[in-house]
Motif scaffolding. Structure first.
Motif, PDB file in Angstrom:
ATOM      1  N   UNK A 211      36.538-116.112 -55.535  1.00 52.00           N
ATOM      2  CA  UNK A 211      35.230-115.984 -56.392  1.00 52.00           C
ATOM      3  C   UNK A 211      34.233-117.165 -56.238  1.00 52.00           C
ATOM      4  N   UNK A 212      34.676-118.010 -55.702  1.00 50.67           N
ATOM      5  CA  UNK A 212      33.689-119.154 -55.377  1.00 50.67           C
ATOM      6  C   UNK A 212      33.092-118.818 -54.052  1.00 50.67           C
ATOM      7  N   UNK A 213      33.700-118.008 -53.258  1.00 48.19           N
ATOM      8  CA  UNK A 213      32.917-117.530 -51.947  1.00 48.19           C
ATOM      9  C   UNK A 213      32.143-116.438 -52.120  1.00 48.19           C
ATOM     10  N   UNK A 214      32.499-115.456 -52.671  1.00 47.50           N
ATOM     11  CA  UNK A 214      31.853-114.463 -53.097  1.00 47.50           C
ATOM     12  C   UNK A 214      31.593-114.383 -54.595  1.00 47.50           C
ATOM     13  N   UNK A 215      30.832-114.890 -55.236  1.00 47.05           N
ATOM     14  CA  UNK A 215      30.918-115.314 -56.823  1.00 47.05           C
ATOM     15  C   UNK A 215      30.378-114.019 -57.663  1.00 47.05           C
ATOM     16  N   UNK A 216      30.938-112.974 -57.527  1.00 51.80           N
ATOM     17  CA  UNK A 216      30.779-111.699 -58.447  1.00 51.80           C
ATOM     18  C   UNK A 216      32.251-111.275 -58.650  1.00 51.80           C
ATOM     19  N   UNK A 217      32.504-111.679 -59.850  1.00 54.53           N
ATOM     20  CA  UNK A 217      33.933-110.965 -60.587  1.00 54.53           C
ATOM     21  C   UNK A 217      33.805-109.511 -61.307  1.00 54.53           C
ATOM     22  N   UNK A 218      34.811-108.698 -60.767  1.00 53.18           N
ATOM     23  CA  UNK A 218      34.711-107.280 -61.507  1.00 53.18           C
ATOM     24  C   UNK A 218      36.194-107.111 -61.391  1.00 53.18           C
ATOM     25  N   UNK A 219      36.441-106.093 -62.269  1.00 53.65           N
ATOM     26  CA  UNK A 219      37.968-105.660 -62.410  1.00 53.65           C
ATOM     27  C   UNK A 219      38.777-105.086 -61.330  1.00 53.65           C
ATOM     28  N   UNK A 220      37.975-104.845 -60.184  1.00 54.76           N
ATOM     29  CA  UNK A 220      38.594-104.278 -58.819  1.00 54.76           C
ATOM     30  C   UNK A 220      38.355-105.148 -57.653  1.00 54.76           C
ATOM     31  N   UNK A 221      38.062-106.588 -57.866  1.00 50.44           N
ATOM     32  CA  UNK A 221      37.897-107.527 -57.052  1.00 50.44           C
ATOM     33  C   UNK A 221      38.970-107.805 -56.208  1.00 50.44           C
TER      34      UNK A 221
END
Length: 297
Positions: A211-221
């Motif tokens: 999440x820090x590398x790709x800072x977008x969180x969603x239910x299917x991450x």
């Protein structure tokens, strides 16, 4: 491609491979004992990422406290997942466990949509991880360096537990023979719970770093990273902890270098990973470091 750009891509590949490795360890630990492909394992990344967001933003906890706390809570969540979805099916056919794992994965994703919503949330990345340093002429984000360092540190800690503690010895015994381990008076449910706790905690570490590398969180991450980590576990030799880490590094490096060396093939990056899975299953089912799997009762 210049040598500087090549080295930059190698570092990026090692960092990505570290993330795969953190998640792959959980797959391989659970499979080693239960012979179960825990497809809900990838969704623990999502659970950990959302928990970290709320710990930092709603509870205003410092990240130094939030991230370890989230690892512990996700570990306990993994134990709960075992108790609810897998333990009642311990003596059922393997296919029942597999179906339960797939169902648990869909349940977690849809619960997240209902409770939190499907709109992606930004991850509050601490400033210390956002810094960019100049290393031998390469501009590198420090997160790219911290990720493999954290992975190796957690791997060493896990190997100490597995090889130097009574719990670890019991885990290794259970991975060889369930019935004999039970006859020796070892509480198998407790050992399985410890396995889920450790594997889920490592997945949480992977989820936070992802999440820090790709800072977008969603239910299917957690879906794609979870599948890639599963491929890494198979590539390294599922059931072998060090093999899972090696598989993660090989897969991460392979993905990044293929895109770097053959930019026209960037859209086939995911296809490369799944092709690797098929080739491994066809020509070396035991992976790089695995041993022939024996069925257990």
């Amino acid at each position: 491609m210049t040598i500087d750009i090549f080295m930059q891509q190698v570092i990026n590949g090692i960092s990505l491979g570290s993330l795969y490795a953190l998640v792959a360890i959980g797959y391989t630990m659970v499979y080693g004992i239960l012979r179960l492909i825990n497809f809900a394992h990838g969704d623990l990344l999502m659970v950990a990422a959302y928990a970290a967001i709320y710990a930092v933003t709603l509870l205003s906890l410092p990240w130094q406290l939030s991230f370890p706390l989230v690892m512990v809570l996700t570990g306990l969540f993994g134990v709960l997942l075992d108790r609810v979805a897998y333990k009642p099916l311990r003596d059922a056919p393997r296919i029942s466990l597999l179906i339960s794992a797939i169902g648990a994965s869909f349940l977690l994703e849809n619960l997240a949509i209902v409770i939190i919503g499907g709109v992606p949330k930004g991850f509050p990345r601490p400033d210390v991880f956002a810094k960019v340093i100049d290393l031998w002429g390469l501009r590198i984000q420090v997160l790219t360096i911290y990720t493999p360092v954290l992975t190796l540190a957690l791997l060493l800690g896990l190997l100490y537990i597995v090889h130097r503690t009574k719990v670890g010895k019991a885990m290794r015994a259970a991975s060889k023979d369930f019935e004999t381990t039970r006859l020796m008076g070892i509480n198998l449910d407790r050992i399985i719970a410890v396995t889920f706790f450790l594997g889920s905690s490592l997945a949480a570490a992977g989820g936070i770093m992802w999440a820090m590398k790709y800072p977008q969180v969603n239910p299917f991450m957690g879906v794609i990273p979870g599948l890639k980590a599963f491929i890494a576990a198979v590539l390294g030799g599922i059931g072998n902890i060090v093999g899972a880490v090696v598989g993660g590094f090989v897969l991460g490096l392979g993905e990044i270098l293929i895109v770097a060396l053959f930019p026209q093939m960037a859209q086939y990056r995911d296809a490369f990973a799944f092709t690797v899975l098929i080739l491994v299953l066809l020509f070396r089912p035991t992976g790089i470091m695995g041993e022939p799997i024996t069925d257990k009762t």
